[in-house]
Design a protein around this motif. Structure first.
Motif, short mmCIF file in Angstrom:
data_model
loop_
_atom_site.label_atom_id
_atom_site.label_comp_id
_atom_site.label_asym_id
_atom_site.label_seq_id
_atom_site.Cartn_x
_atom_site.Cartn_y
_atom_site.Cartn_z
N ARG A 108 -3.19 -8.92 -42.96
CA ARG A 108 -4.10 -8.31 -43.97
C ARG A 108 -3.34 -7.93 -45.25
O ARG A 108 -3.74 -7.04 -45.99
N VAL A 109 -2.26 -8.63 -45.50
CA VAL A 109 -1.44 -8.31 -46.67
C VAL A 109 -2.25 -8.36 -47.98
O VAL A 109 -2.05 -7.53 -48.88
N THR A 110 -3.19 -9.28 -48.08
CA THR A 110 -3.97 -9.37 -49.34
C THR A 110 -4.82 -8.11 -49.52
O THR A 110 -4.99 -7.62 -50.64
N ASP A 111 -5.34 -7.57 -48.40
CA ASP A 111 -6.09 -6.30 -48.50
C ASP A 111 -5.16 -5.18 -48.96
O ASP A 111 -5.58 -4.28 -49.69
N ARG B 259 -3.57 -11.64 -59.08
CA ARG B 259 -4.49 -11.18 -58.02
C ARG B 259 -4.77 -12.27 -56.97
O ARG B 259 -5.85 -12.33 -56.39
N ASP B 260 -3.80 -13.13 -56.76
CA ASP B 260 -3.96 -14.19 -55.76
C ASP B 260 -2.66 -14.38 -54.98
O ASP B 260 -1.81 -15.18 -55.35
N VAL B 261 -2.51 -13.59 -53.92
CA VAL B 261 -1.40 -13.81 -52.99
C VAL B 261 -2.03 -14.16 -51.65
O VAL B 261 -3.11 -13.66 -51.30
N ARG B 262 -1.38 -15.05 -50.90
CA ARG B 262 -1.96 -15.53 -49.64
C ARG B 262 -0.90 -15.58 -48.55
O ARG B 262 0.25 -15.90 -48.83
N LEU B 263 -1.33 -15.28 -47.34
CA LEU B 263 -0.43 -15.45 -46.20
C LEU B 263 -0.53 -16.89 -45.74
O LEU B 263 -1.63 -17.39 -45.44
N GLU B 264 0.57 -17.60 -45.71
CA GLU B 264 0.56 -19.04 -45.41
C GLU B 264 1.64 -19.39 -44.38
O GLU B 264 2.60 -18.65 -44.19
#
Lengths: 348, 348
Positions: free
Chosen positions: B326-329, B10-15
């Protein structure tokens, strides 16, 4: 008459029971000449599947029609007949498709106290079920008579595995298991379907030698490490057709491992000892795990022709022949692996 | 450029990451216009499968070729292209058979830090992998652009399930699962293959209503007791073709239960949550459990034609559209079942 009766694990007895009688106009009464003991009989014998005391045993027999119900037209008293290991009406959707094991009016020998390891059997749906033996068998040697008994179950089961795995003429098939069914699958692949590369996998050197005699082009001992890699190398990526003829976890896993992408693993034995199917390799490789309970009835005519012509000799899977009154010795010999498969001589 | 990076459950981030560059003459660099989040992305997101922190996510994208290696001949800078969810050389034995998921030189997006939920992707084996979008899509509405994104994975996966289950034109198919793949299978069965009876089984009334709009002739709520019996009754003995599009024990068992003797159950999802395959009913009924990881590449042209002609509209499986930032959303919405499938708008 005498019939084999189940009493409990490792306790079957030949006992006197009532003679079978016609119940329906579609029945026939067959006096058994040869019966057999099946590897699958060991499931109840060993107490792995539960039966009721008093149940009758045996589902493979050849015999002579003694009496036919009034609507039976395809066989008559005096005919030598071969019975597949389930009975079927021959007319329903599934029978017409050659899937007699799913017959809507079918059933199993042994149900209703009507087993085949006995002096006589009542045959329901006689027209749909029984196959008349070819004249060459009727007038032939005991040897041909034994081959006829192998057409009840073991030979069609091996053949159905080969067919269900979509083995191609000139193609490659791998057969996991060197028991009676595995050996019959080798016979089918090499002599009936005409595969060019037939890979036998087992763990018994004598049986693997027999597999080579039956037409296997390669034989692998499953106790040797790295055989999956060797087979993948030999086939450059796996066998398109695989027959799983053991029914345990190890053999099912090996079958999936050596299957070529897009290929088929046909499993021909009741999967009683498989806890976890290899779904992931099947998914990744687009492999089908195809259940293959053989509709023996649909193959008997074709396989009998091969027997009569001499292209296959499935009688060789019987490595012990006993009279019916030694049926308990037959079970013991198979249970202790002293015999691959037992033929019972009941009458002539 | 920006790319989605896995850090843990449950931890993906746009970097911000390095821009991709050509490495091999067979590579292309594609600027992503649309990407998607797949139901299978939830496996690592939920911590069920193990990934390494730093891995890139996403395997579905449409985009514009920015640069092509010197041996790439089928696409050129400026082309709008559709990428299947694995890359493949297009020339090996398996690619030629339409089984690109088993390509001997193939691989997965996400390997080697090259994921599709990003602004750009390096495409190995560009000639074998990419499909040029039809002019109607290049010049068409955002709607068609979204349908193109559905051709990377979800629509070919549903279609492959229907094809692998050997669904016949005019025949019957049952589809277990009303998620994005199940709905695409309904579309394929009704509008591409032309089955006459399409039975959808799910547990979400809204999705089952969508299945009816997509062409399902019958819809069953799997929460209702006795639906297996109802389907066996409706089909008079089972469906010859069954697509299992959930991937859990309950759905696999139901799929096998409603399969007709001699039929096929194609399972299109990774069987991570199936502990015990229904081998016994498959054996008794001569049913094949067929693994069906879709070789999307082999279906994109055909399915694109259907999209352009308007016979299918797979864009409708996207019920939430978000910008890439907003990929994490998007992951959260799918994890919490607030969305069936998320489309990411990356650029135009």
């Amino acid at each position: 008459m005498k019939a084999t009766v189940y009493h409990g694990a490792r306790d079957v007895r030949l006992e006197s029971v009532d003679d079978p009688v016609l119940r329906e106009p579609t029945d026939a009464i067959v006096r058994v000449t040869r019966a057999a003991i099946c590897g699958s009989d060991l499931w109840f014998y060993r107490g792995i599947t539960q039966w009721d005391p008093g149940d009758r045993t045996g589902h493979e027999f050849v015999g002579i029609v003694e009496e036919a119900g009034k609507s039976v037209s395809s066989v008559a008293p005096g005919d030598l007949v071969i019975a597949p290991f389930v009975w079927s009406d021959g007319t329903c959707e599934f029978c017409k498709k050659g899937l007699q094991t799913s017959c809507v009016h079918g059933g199993n020998w042994g149900d209703d106290r009507n087993g085949a390891q006995a002096e006589a059997v009542r045959v329901p749906q006689a027209d749909g079920t029984l196959v008349k033996a070819a004249p060459e068998i009727v007038h032939g040697s005991p040897h041909l008579h034994a081959s006829a008994a192998a057409l009840c179950d073991v030979m069609p089961t091996g053949h159905h595995g080969v067919v269900s795995a979509q083995t191609q003429r000139g193609g490659t098939v791998a057969i996991v298991g060197d028991g009676a069914v595995g050996l019959c699958a080798v016979l089918s692949a090499a002599r009936v379907v005409g595969a060019e590369r037939v890979i036998a996998i087992g763990h018994n050197p004598k049986r693997l030698a027999r597999a080579r005699e039956f037409g296997a082009t390669h034989a692998f001992d499953s106790h040797e490490p790295g055989i999956a890699e060797e087979i993948l190398e030999l086939t450059r990526g796996g066998s398109p057709a695989v027959v799983e003829a053991v029914g345990n976890q190890e053999s099912m896993d090996l079958a999936a491992e050596i299957a070529r992408p897009g290929g088929t693993v046909a499993f021909v034995g009741a999967p009683n000892a498989i806890d976890k199917a290899p779904l992931r390799p099947a998914f990744v490789k687009n492999v089908a795990l195809r259940g293959a309970l053989a509709p023996a009835r649909s193959y008997i005519d074709e396989l009998m022709r091969h027997v009569v012509e001499g292209s296959i000799d499935p009688s060789r899977v019987f490595d012990l022949t006993l009279p019916l009154d030694r049926v308990t010795d037959g079970y013991e010999a198979m249970d202790r692996r002293r015999a691959i498969k037992v033929l019972l001589e009941v009458s002539n």
